[in-house]
Design a protein around this motif. Sequence first.
Motif, PDB file in Angstrom:
ATOM      1  N   ARG A 288       0.855  -1.191   0.000  1.00  0.00           N
ATOM      2  CA  ARG A 288       0.000   0.000   0.000  1.00  0.00           C
ATOM      3  C   ARG A 288       0.890   1.241   0.000  1.00  0.00           C
ATOM      4  NH1 ARG A 288      -5.143   0.372   1.502  1.00  0.00           N
ATOM      5  NH2 ARG A 288      -4.671   2.048   2.987  1.00  0.00           N
ATOM      6  N   VAL A 289       1.335   1.593  -1.181  1.00  0.00           N
ATOM      7  CA  VAL A 289       2.249   2.726  -1.359  1.00  0.00           C
ATOM      8  C   VAL A 289       1.796   3.539  -2.566  1.00  0.00           C
ATOM      9  CG1 VAL A 289       4.235   1.534  -0.353  1.00  0.00           C
ATOM     10  CG2 VAL A 289       3.808   1.368  -2.823  1.00  0.00           C
ATOM     11  N   GLY A 290       2.293   4.763  -2.644  1.00  0.00           N
ATOM     12  CA  GLY A 290       2.176   5.511  -3.881  1.00  0.00           C
ATOM     13  C   GLY A 290       3.370   5.175  -4.749  1.00  0.00           C
ATOM     14  N   LEU A 291       3.151   5.034  -6.066  1.00  0.00           N
ATOM     15  CA  LEU A 291       4.238   4.585  -6.938  1.00  0.00           C
ATOM     16  C   LEU A 291       4.253   5.426  -8.207  1.00  0.00           C
ATOM     17  CD1 LEU A 291       5.172   0.908  -7.720  1.00  0.00           C
ATOM     18  CD2 LEU A 291       5.063   2.597  -9.550  1.00  0.00           C
ATOM     19  N   VAL A 292       5.437   5.944  -8.518  1.00  0.00           N
ATOM     20  CA  VAL A 292       5.627   6.767  -9.711  1.00  0.00           C
ATOM     21  C   VAL A 292       6.875   6.291 -10.438  1.00  0.00           C
ATOM     22  CG1 VAL A 292       6.130   9.098 -10.569  1.00  0.00           C
ATOM     23  CG2 VAL A 292       4.486   8.780  -8.714  1.00  0.00           C
ATOM     24  N   ARG A 293       6.805   6.158 -11.754  1.00  0.00           N
ATOM     25  CA  ARG A 293       7.984   5.861 -12.564  1.00  0.00           C
ATOM     26  C   ARG A 293       8.599   7.175 -13.021  1.00  0.00           C
ATOM     27  NH1 ARG A 293       7.781   1.097 -15.377  1.00  0.00           N
ATOM     28  NH2 ARG A 293       9.940   1.545 -15.932  1.00  0.00           N
ATOM     29  N   GLU A 294       9.925   7.254 -12.942  1.00  0.00           N
ATOM     30  CA  GLU A 294      10.637   8.452 -13.383  1.00  0.00           C
ATOM     31  C   GLU A 294      11.671   8.035 -14.414  1.00  0.00           C
ATOM     32  OE1 GLU A 294      11.348  11.528 -14.538  1.00  0.00           O
ATOM     33  OE2 GLU A 294      10.129  11.930 -12.760  1.00  0.00           O
ATOM     34  N   PRO A 295      11.300   8.036 -15.702  1.00  0.00           N
ATOM     35  CA  PRO A 295      12.202   7.513 -16.740  1.00  0.00           C
ATOM     36  C   PRO A 295      13.454   8.348 -16.953  1.00  0.00           C
ATOM     37  CG  PRO A 295      10.287   8.548 -17.732  1.00  0.00           C
ATOM     38  CD  PRO A 295      10.028   8.507 -16.265  1.00  0.00           C
ATOM     39  N   GLU A 296      13.457   9.607 -16.525  1.00  0.00           N
ATOM     40  CA  GLU A 296      14.608  10.475 -16.775  1.00  0.00           C
ATOM     41  C   GLU A 296      15.608  10.494 -15.620  1.00  0.00           C
ATOM     42  OE1 GLU A 296      13.256  14.331 -17.819  1.00  0.00           O
ATOM     43  OE2 GLU A 296      12.126  13.657 -19.572  1.00  0.00           O
ATOM     44  N   GLU A 319      -8.064  -1.121   0.591  1.00  0.00           N
ATOM     45  CA  GLU A 319      -7.542  -1.329  -0.758  1.00  0.00           C
ATOM     46  C   GLU A 319      -6.149  -1.951  -0.696  1.00  0.00           C
ATOM     47  OE1 GLU A 319      -9.390   1.809  -3.864  1.00  0.00           O
ATOM     48  OE2 GLU A 319      -7.945   2.660  -2.454  1.00  0.00           O
ATOM     49  N   ALA A 320      -5.868  -2.840  -1.620  1.00  0.00           N
ATOM     50  CA  ALA A 320      -4.567  -3.507  -1.669  1.00  0.00           C
ATOM     51  C   ALA A 320      -3.784  -3.028  -2.880  1.00  0.00           C
ATOM     52  CB  ALA A 320      -4.754  -5.018  -1.724  1.00  0.00           C
ATOM     53  N   GLY A 321      -2.484  -3.135  -2.790  1.00  0.00           N
ATOM     54  CA  GLY A 321      -1.629  -2.805  -3.916  1.00  0.00           C
ATOM     55  C   GLY A 321      -1.290  -1.335  -3.991  1.00  0.00           C
ATOM     56  N   ALA A 322      -0.318  -1.036  -4.856  1.00  0.00           N
ATOM     57  CA  ALA A 322       0.175   0.336  -4.981  1.00  0.00           C
ATOM     58  C   ALA A 322      -0.830   1.220  -5.708  1.00  0.00           C
ATOM     59  CB  ALA A 322       1.508   0.336  -5.725  1.00  0.00           C
ATOM     60  N   MET A 323      -0.823   2.485  -5.322  1.00  0.00           N
ATOM     61  CA  MET A 323      -1.621   3.486  -6.019  1.00  0.00           C
ATOM     62  C   MET A 323      -0.720   4.119  -7.070  1.00  0.00           C
ATOM     63  SD  MET A 323      -4.627   4.743  -6.293  1.00  0.00           S
ATOM     64  CE  MET A 323      -5.313   4.024  -4.797  1.00  0.00           C
ATOM     65  N   THR A 324      -0.861   3.649  -8.300  1.00  0.00           N
ATOM     66  CA  THR A 324      -0.074   4.176  -9.407  1.00  0.00           C
ATOM     67  C   THR A 324      -0.781   5.385 -10.006  1.00  0.00           C
ATOM     68  OG1 THR A 324      -1.187   2.748 -10.993  1.00  0.00           O
ATOM     69  CG2 THR A 324       0.787   1.858  -9.915  1.00  0.00           C
ATOM     70  N   TRP A 325      -0.095   6.063 -10.921  1.00  0.00           N
ATOM     71  CA  TRP A 325      -0.713   7.211 -11.576  1.00  0.00           C
ATOM     72  C   TRP A 325      -1.934   6.777 -12.387  1.00  0.00           C
ATOM     73  CZ3 TRP A 325      -0.948  12.164 -10.955  1.00  0.00           C
ATOM     74  CH2 TRP A 325      -1.462  12.972 -11.976  1.00  0.00           C
ATOM     75  N   GLY A 326      -1.809   5.638 -13.106  1.00  0.00           N
ATOM     76  CA  GLY A 326      -2.924   5.158 -13.898  1.00  0.00           C
ATOM     77  C   GLY A 326      -4.135   4.810 -13.052  1.00  0.00           C
ATOM     78  N   ARG A 327      -3.895   4.319 -11.863  1.00  0.00           N
ATOM     79  CA  ARG A 327      -4.990   3.926 -10.981  1.00  0.00           C
ATOM     80  C   ARG A 327      -5.553   5.106 -10.188  1.00  0.00           C
ATOM     81  NH1 ARG A 327      -4.225  -0.245  -5.857  1.00  0.00           N
ATOM     82  NH2 ARG A 327      -6.414  -0.312  -5.192  1.00  0.00           N
ATOM     83  N   GLY A 328      -4.696   6.047  -9.841  1.00  0.00           N
ATOM     84  CA  GLY A 328      -5.126   7.066  -8.899  1.00  0.00           C
ATOM     85  C   GLY A 328      -5.143   8.488  -9.405  1.00  0.00           C
ATOM     86  N   TRP A 329      -4.972   8.699 -10.725  1.00  0.00           N
ATOM     87  CA  TRP A 329      -4.861  10.081 -11.198  1.00  0.00           C
ATOM     88  C   TRP A 329      -6.123  10.894 -10.915  1.00  0.00           C
ATOM     89  CZ3 TRP A 329      -8.142  12.424 -14.621  1.00  0.00           C
ATOM     90  CH2 TRP A 329      -8.983  11.603 -15.359  1.00  0.00           C
TER      91      TRP A 329
END
Length: 420
Positions: A288-296, A319-329
Amino acid sequence: MRRSGSSLSGRTHSFVGQVRSVFSQKACECTYTRVMVDQSFGAETRHGDAARWQHLIAQLDPAQLTNALLPLVGAVPGYEASPIPRSEIRRTAELSFVGIIAGLKDGELGEAITVADEIGASRARAEVPLSALMSAVRLDFTVLWEQLVALSEPADAPLIVQHTGAVLRIVDAWVAQVQRAYLGETRRIADEASAGHRDAIAALFQDPPPTHERLAALSVQLGFAPGEGLTILAALDAEIPALHAALAELRRSGGIAHTHHLNGALIAVVRDDIAGAALRERAIAELRVGLVREPEGPRALRHSAGIARELALCAEPGEAGAMTWGRGWARYVARALQAEGTEIVADVRSALATCTPAKRARLLETVGDFLSTGSIGLTSERLFSHRNTVSKHLSEFRALTGVDPTVPREAARLVIGWPA
């Protein structure tokens, strides 16, 4: 008894036979770490044994012991390529035997041998594997034992057996001191690296961000490869221990991760290599974390960490699992608008308030599912309703609120106002 590759004289072979005979008669067990000798040996101590034992110890030559030890050490896997100079290995080995022989004379190792700490610390700094170091220093017993055998007469067999426990005890104490020094030095090395890494990761969170040259230097220090992306995870409160555990497992598998605290959240910055990708997949499924990818890479780290923290705040209880941008925007945007005092679906809520509770529930259920699927067919299947019923509910919602869920531009307001 343990033997090296060196040959023994005929007299020594005779002595070995007598020692074996004594071992079989007295049922003694001899290992590198534990020796149990029948207490009846004490009753068989002969007059002059103590003096004879001291005479044998006095004949042990540290230089000769070192000459016998070095070829054995050079054959230890993981130690043969040690960056420690051979002259240094010889110096510390000879000093080690001096201390061990003194312990054999006194019956105990006594005060710690300074060279043991030196060996442990220097081998840790040279990155000699601990297993290789332990194998090397335990060879001291092999060399000591063989020289005692070579110096002894056949009649000395019971005397040697009687003192086997003492020899092992002294050598084990010596080995333990070396091990403690090694582990202590590895902890200091880790603390030094950790302190440097903490300063480096903190510098990446500074505002304004570091210069391009400084950023490149910090990336190298932290083990981030040029052009390689990062995964940023943010955990809050009770979720922090689970993230720490996952990071510990990542590091054991060779992954690189650094942590920083930001406004009450634990931020983990993970390199996007194979180990990092495995952690990311695990986080998406379990943490249960916030998760962001930073390609640069780390250039926009502070901004990305802030988004990861906000995404973590978007998670609902249960809620289970990470809150990604796609899921939580949508939740992210809704929180930002609410923080500014903007209510983007206030008119929709007011219109729905004019309905009966039952009708409002039916309309919200249908519209909510349609916003998730974008398909009348799928919504009808999921709600066990006819397609015409779903279309009717969507039309009623449009007529009542003035917002058409089937038009993307208008649906966006509902998605943000009622994030799933």
